[in-house]
Motif scaffolding. Structure first.
Motif, PDB file in Angstrom:
ATOM      1  N   UNK A 324     -11.296  -6.253  -3.303  1.00  0.00           N
ATOM      2  CA  UNK A 324      -9.972  -5.826  -2.844  1.00  0.00           C
ATOM      3  C   UNK A 324      -9.553  -4.495  -3.457  1.00  0.00           C
ATOM      4  N   UNK A 325     -10.077  -4.192  -4.636  1.00  0.00           N
ATOM      5  CA  UNK A 325      -9.727  -2.925  -5.277  1.00  0.00           C
ATOM      6  C   UNK A 325     -10.176  -1.705  -4.503  1.00  0.00           C
ATOM      7  N   UNK A 326     -11.097  -1.890  -3.546  1.00  0.00           N
ATOM      8  CA  UNK A 326     -11.547  -0.776  -2.713  1.00  0.00           C
ATOM      9  C   UNK A 326     -10.564  -0.466  -1.594  1.00  0.00           C
ATOM     10  N   UNK A 327      -9.601  -1.361  -1.390  1.00  0.00           N
ATOM     11  CA  UNK A 327      -8.641  -1.196  -0.298  1.00  0.00           C
ATOM     12  C   UNK A 327      -7.431  -0.397  -0.770  1.00  0.00           C
ATOM     13  N   UNK A 328      -7.132   0.690  -0.072  1.00  0.00           N
ATOM     14  CA  UNK A 328      -6.039   1.575  -0.493  1.00  0.00           C
ATOM     15  C   UNK A 328      -4.690   0.871  -0.494  1.00  0.00           C
ATOM     16  N   UNK A 329      -4.454   0.010   0.483  1.00  0.00           N
ATOM     17  CA  UNK A 329      -3.166  -0.700   0.549  1.00  0.00           C
ATOM     18  C   UNK A 329      -3.000  -1.647  -0.635  1.00  0.00           C
ATOM     19  N   UNK A 330      -4.094  -2.250  -1.080  1.00  0.00           N
ATOM     20  CA  UNK A 330      -4.038  -3.125  -2.251  1.00  0.00           C
ATOM     21  C   UNK A 330      -3.734  -2.298  -3.500  1.00  0.00           C
ATOM     22  N   UNK A 331      -4.362  -1.145  -3.615  1.00  0.00           N
ATOM     23  CA  UNK A 331      -4.117  -0.285  -4.778  1.00  0.00           C
ATOM     24  C   UNK A 331      -2.657   0.173  -4.817  1.00  0.00           C
ATOM     25  N   UNK A 332      -2.100   0.456  -3.654  1.00  0.00           N
ATOM     26  CA  UNK A 332      -0.688   0.864  -3.588  1.00  0.00           C
ATOM     27  C   UNK A 332       0.222  -0.237  -4.125  1.00  0.00           C
ATOM     28  N   UNK A 333      -0.145  -1.480  -3.855  1.00  0.00           N
ATOM     29  CA  UNK A 333       0.670  -2.602  -4.312  1.00  0.00           C
ATOM     30  C   UNK A 333       0.637  -2.717  -5.838  1.00  0.00           C
ATOM     31  N   UNK A 334      -0.528  -2.489  -6.430  1.00  0.00           N
ATOM     32  CA  UNK A 334      -0.608  -2.487  -7.889  1.00  0.00           C
ATOM     33  C   UNK A 334       0.236  -1.355  -8.477  1.00  0.00           C
ATOM     34  N   UNK A 335       0.217  -0.211  -7.827  1.00  0.00           N
ATOM     35  CA  UNK A 335       1.023   0.923  -8.298  1.00  0.00           C
ATOM     36  C   UNK A 335       2.504   0.563  -8.251  1.00  0.00           C
ATOM     37  N   UNK A 336       2.925  -0.105  -7.193  1.00  0.00           N
ATOM     38  CA  UNK A 336       4.333  -0.495  -7.067  1.00  0.00           C
ATOM     39  C   UNK A 336       4.731  -1.508  -8.128  1.00  0.00           C
ATOM     40  N   UNK A 337       3.830  -2.419  -8.453  1.00  0.00           N
ATOM     41  CA  UNK A 337       4.129  -3.388  -9.507  1.00  0.00           C
ATOM     42  C   UNK A 337       4.250  -2.689 -10.856  1.00  0.00           C
ATOM     43  N   UNK A 338       3.389  -1.706 -11.098  1.00  0.00           N
ATOM     44  CA  UNK A 338       3.480  -0.940 -12.337  1.00  0.00           C
ATOM     45  C   UNK A 338       4.769  -0.112 -12.359  1.00  0.00           C
ATOM     46  N   UNK A 339       5.163   0.413 -11.203  1.00  0.00           N
ATOM     47  CA  UNK A 339       6.399   1.195 -11.120  1.00  0.00           C
ATOM     48  C   UNK A 339       7.614   0.331 -11.452  1.00  0.00           C
ATOM     49  N   UNK A 340       7.607  -0.896 -10.948  1.00  0.00           N
ATOM     50  CA  UNK A 340       8.717  -1.814 -11.255  1.00  0.00           C
ATOM     51  C   UNK A 340       8.772  -2.099 -12.749  1.00  0.00           C
ATOM     52  N   UNK A 341       7.605  -2.207 -13.381  1.00  0.00           N
ATOM     53  CA  UNK A 341       7.576  -2.432 -14.834  1.00  0.00           C
ATOM     54  C   UNK A 341       8.122  -1.229 -15.580  1.00  0.00           C
ATOM     55  N   UNK A 342       7.697  -0.034 -15.175  1.00  0.00           N
ATOM     56  CA  UNK A 342       8.183   1.197 -15.808  1.00  0.00           C
ATOM     57  C   UNK A 342       9.697   1.323 -15.633  1.00  0.00           C
ATOM     58  N   UNK A 343      10.177   1.041 -14.427  1.00  0.00           N
ATOM     59  CA  UNK A 343      11.602   1.166 -14.134  1.00  0.00           C
ATOM     60  C   UNK A 343      12.436   0.212 -14.982  1.00  0.00           C
ATOM     61  N   UNK A 344      11.867  -0.921 -15.357  1.00  0.00           N
ATOM     62  CA  UNK A 344      12.622  -1.924 -16.109  1.00  0.00           C
ATOM     63  C   UNK A 344      12.917  -1.502 -17.540  1.00  0.00           C
ATOM     64  N   UNK A 345      12.250  -0.475 -18.021  1.00  0.00           N
ATOM     65  CA  UNK A 345      12.489  -0.047 -19.406  1.00  0.00           C
ATOM     66  C   UNK A 345      13.158   1.313 -19.506  1.00  0.00           C
ATOM     67  N   UNK A 346      13.538   1.855 -18.367  1.00  0.00           N
ATOM     68  CA  UNK A 346      14.206   3.164 -18.401  1.00  0.00           C
ATOM     69  C   UNK A 346      15.669   3.010 -18.808  1.00  0.00           C
TER      70      UNK A 346
END
Length: 346
Positions: A324-346
């Motif tokens: 699944x890591x080869x799929x661009x849409x799946x990678x985008x979802x991981x990026x969004x989850x990381x973004x939500x984590x980053x946003x939670x500590x701003x």
């Protein structure tokens, strides 16, 4: 400075104490004790040496059995560098010893996160030490385990640590990660952990759309498209049944989801395929990587592999060895989850 831990599930601290007692002994007792101690030490040394030899032999036999090419390890970036800086994004994965798949899946996710978060140094950690040891022994590539990665971050003076696991679900291993990171909460000013891939209903929908779009060229009405997940004894195993229900409800009635080590099993999937009267079967892993399970349990030539089981029933089988890591849409979802984590500590 006040420490913050954005996602913490608790710690279990186990302490043990060693106590001893002694008294006066006669000369003969002392000699007997010395003899016994010497024998015990010799026995312990022999046992340790035997165990080490057995381990070395097992490792050598394992390498000899691996008579297939997993790709060039030198093309992979283990992301174990120092000079991290104050902000780190630690990507934690189970891992795989299949070099090409590791680079094309876990490596691609790490690259996507690095591009999305230029203010963070992206580093790697694997939870499976057996894979770490195998890759080190075979390819001399050093990959940090979770403790080594956290120690590296602490040693480098990281102040803000964002952790993004690549796990599919909030299961046993994800919880183990959370607990281990919690034990380091005082080592950093801020620590936050991103969610696994399949967390919200929207996550499920987007993953469903991604895998359906990925396999649309095989969707000809005569082909059963079967995804193989890992499976777990935990409640989180329900993600596979949920994905199956969503696929069926959305009209993708020729899509089937099973697991290697839980339910639905390959027998459950085979039964549904038979009921559908399909002529051909396409097999693909519902896993981040296309590693050992995909290459052997799914696409291997042993009689108990998914491929062999379906072929024995007369189906023409095609295996898609991609994670699944080869799929661009799946990678985008991981990026969004990381973004939500980053946003939670701003």
């Amino acid at each position: 400075m006040k420490k913050s831990l954005a996602f913490l599930m608790g710690l279990t601290v186990v302490a043990s104490a060693l106590t001893g007692c002694g008294g006066a002994k006669s000369s003969s007792e002392s000699k007997e004790s010395a003899t016994s101690a010497t024998e015990a030490t010799t026995a312990a040394d022999t046992t340790e040496a035997t165990t080490a030899a057995e381990t070395t032999t097992e490792a050598a036999e394992e390498d000899e059995e691996e008579n297939y090419d997993t790709g060039d390890a030198s093309l992979d970036n283990p992301r174990n560098q120092d000079e991290i800086g104050e902000n780190e994004l630690l990507v934690l994965s189970f891992g795989t010893s299949f070099n090409d798949s590791r680079r094309l899946t876990i490596g691609a996710i790490e690259d996507a996160l690095e591009k999305a978060f230029p203010d963070y140094s992206v580093r790697r950690g694997f939870t499976a030490n057996i894979i770490i040891d195998h890759v080190k022994r075979r390819d001399n590539e050093v990959i940090d385990d979770v403790k080594e990665a956290l120690d590296r971050a602490q040693k480098n003076g990281v102040k803000t640590l964002v952790v993004q696991p690549t796990h599919l679900m909030d299961g046993l291993e994800y919880n183990d990660i959370v607990n281990e990171i919690a034990s380091y909460s005082d080592a950093f000013d801020k620590v936050v952990i991103g969610k696994p891939l399949l967390t919200t209903d929207d996550d499920f929908k987007r993953v469903e759309n991604a895998i359906v779009d990925w396999t649309k060229d095989y969707d000809d009405g005569k082909t059963a498209i079967c995804f193989m997940g890992h499976g777990t004894e935990a409640e989180s195993n329900g993600v596979y049944a949920k994905m199956q229900d969503m696929l069926t409800a959305d009209g993708h009635t020729n899509y089937f989801v099973g697991t290697v080590e839980a339910s639905p099993s390959v027998e459950d999937v085979l039964k549904k395929v038979k009921e559908g009267g399909y002529e051909k079967v396409v097999l693909e892993p519902l896993m981040v990587v296309a590693g050992d399970h995909a290459n052997n349990d799914m696409a291997g030539d042993d009689e108990d592999s998914w491929k062999s089981i379906f072929e024995a029933e007369g189906y023409k089988v095609e295996c898609l060895l991609r994670g699944l890591g080869e799929n661009e849409d799946i990678r985008k979802l991981y990026v969004e989850h990381a973004q939500a984590a980053v946003d939670s500590i701003k």
